[in-house]
Design a protein around this motif. Sequence first.
Motif: not given
Length: 637
Positions: A103-105, A122-123, A325-331, A420-427
């Motif tokens: 799940l996401g953040p 976080m979001v 929130g990005g680490l949670v989202a990517l993981s 870094s921007q890719f991961a933030t938008i993915e969040t």
Amino acid sequence: MGMLSLPGFLSCGKKKDFNLTNEKDAHSSDSDENSERGNWSNKGDYLLSMVGYAVGLGNVWRFPYLTYQNGGGAFLIPYTLMLALAGLPLFFMECSLGQFASLGPVSIWRMLPLFQGVGITMVIISTFVTIYYNVIIAYALYYLFASFQKVLPWSDCFSWADEFCSKTRIVSDCNTTLHGEIIHTNYSFITSNNLTCINGTINYKPVQFPSEQYWNKVALQRSSGLDETGRIVWYLALCLLLSWMIVGAALFKGIKSSGKVVYFTALFPYVILLILLVRGATLEGALDGIEYYIGRQSNITKLMEAEVWKDAATQIFYSLSVAWGGLVALSSYNKFHNNCYSDAILVCVTNCVTSVFAGFAIFSILGHMAFVSERPVSEVVDSGFDLAFVAYPEALSKLPVSPLWSFLFFFMLLLLGLDSQFATIETLTTTIQDIYPKVMKKLRMPVTLGLCTLLFFLGLICVTQAGIYWVNLIDHFCAGWGILIAAVLEIIGIIYIYGGNRFIEDIEMMIGKKSRLFWLWWRMCWFFITPVLLMAILVWSLITFSRPSYGSVLYPTWGTAVGWCMIIFCVIWIPIVAIVKIVKAEGNLVQRIVSCCRPAANWGPYLECHRGERYSHIVDPKKKKEHEIPTVSAVVY
């Protein structure tokens, strides 16, 4: 020919392909363990995305300066300690969280509904940051395009310069000896009478180097302050549009497309850093720069100053991108039994080694610049925007074939910013997916492109003539205290309310049973050391707060008020959501609070096959109908 009854679902949530419409989500594939949310295509996609997210502009333009400022090589001692005590424990915690529940953040706080506002904070902070971060990428794009010239436009004082522009320092006055007496006079008198200045008495006129005036007068067309918005700088707006188009194109299929792009955006900056280091090391004066960075200039006594330890902790905290929130989202797109422990250590170590490595590339060329301009290294060193867009471009302009080196440097900044921007938008898209899974399954591409378009328009204020002041203001407030507050509440909520031992048992469901000795260090950090350090940094930041400024320009009172409003808007959701949850709960006040501090009924591993005995009672209400689907008959020949 016979009839065979098959279950509607395979193990680990994979559905039998009886979809007659052949509708397929680009975010997932047949080989995914989690067919609803999708998984990374392979381990490399995930690791490089994490490295790209953690390794950003700060590794290049902030860490080397902090090292120089805080004792050189001696700074690596508190930096490494803070990595072990604060950075790595939080990084491992967030990676484990996302992977465990997929799940996401925001949705991850089913584990502790009272704290769901932390995820929302976080979001929102990530949204603010992604607006101005892409503006910095737009700056890099502008300089990248400006490098396609035979002579770099900031290499000399051209038509845009004023009378204060000069490539060298201009002597104003000094002491000299005349007829046996020491006198103080202006430099024109000294030159006209063939006199010489006494060492140590020279005063210089306040001049600006071409790169500084180019940055302010041409690239930014900077106004006098936040009060003077001015017009939109059209070429920066076009660069901003291009940067959002690149981000949208890389993410149009979610992790399936971005996971492939990062093989280039995350790895190629290392190639460029190596090229810049080799070139820099061959230049005269390079050794002087490196000695200032990490050599004989190291000052071990600096470790006695609290400011040094605060800088080390802050740099580790922001560099690893924890609590965004990005680490949670990517993981959350990992397979359940992925070894998130080894992943966390690998990414954290890679991030820190990159910072040290980048310092050598930066300081070797700055050392050469100091040598050429006959100035001490301390006068050419800077951080942030001044390093990336003033000092380093100035140094590169003095090299043979300078457009090539300039192109490589700004291309590296572009790539560091993009992943870094890719991961933030993915969040952000992961958060939307968790809330509206059916919408994202059918309309992932339009939603992603729509989000990028919206953020582009919100970022236009940052490409006006006062844009740099807005970029600095958002960075000063949102990327500071908001993240620290979220991190403190995150670790307190998980360890002290949800339960640290329960959390460890959750991790062991993924990576296997570990000994008490294995968990000793993590328990020490999670239960005591890390939260105390985070609280200390937060309190220190509040005590040492000063009004934001950009260079010598102080912000107006209303500008500071806007900054406070932004940070309040980010964190106010924490008490609002907590109050809403309590109001909606049943019983008296104490019972309501207690119930909100317990995991929601649908908390646990996303797929049933991973829930085991600990979470066997859980059925997600949203999936209840799916679990009631009768068996499907298939014809087998």
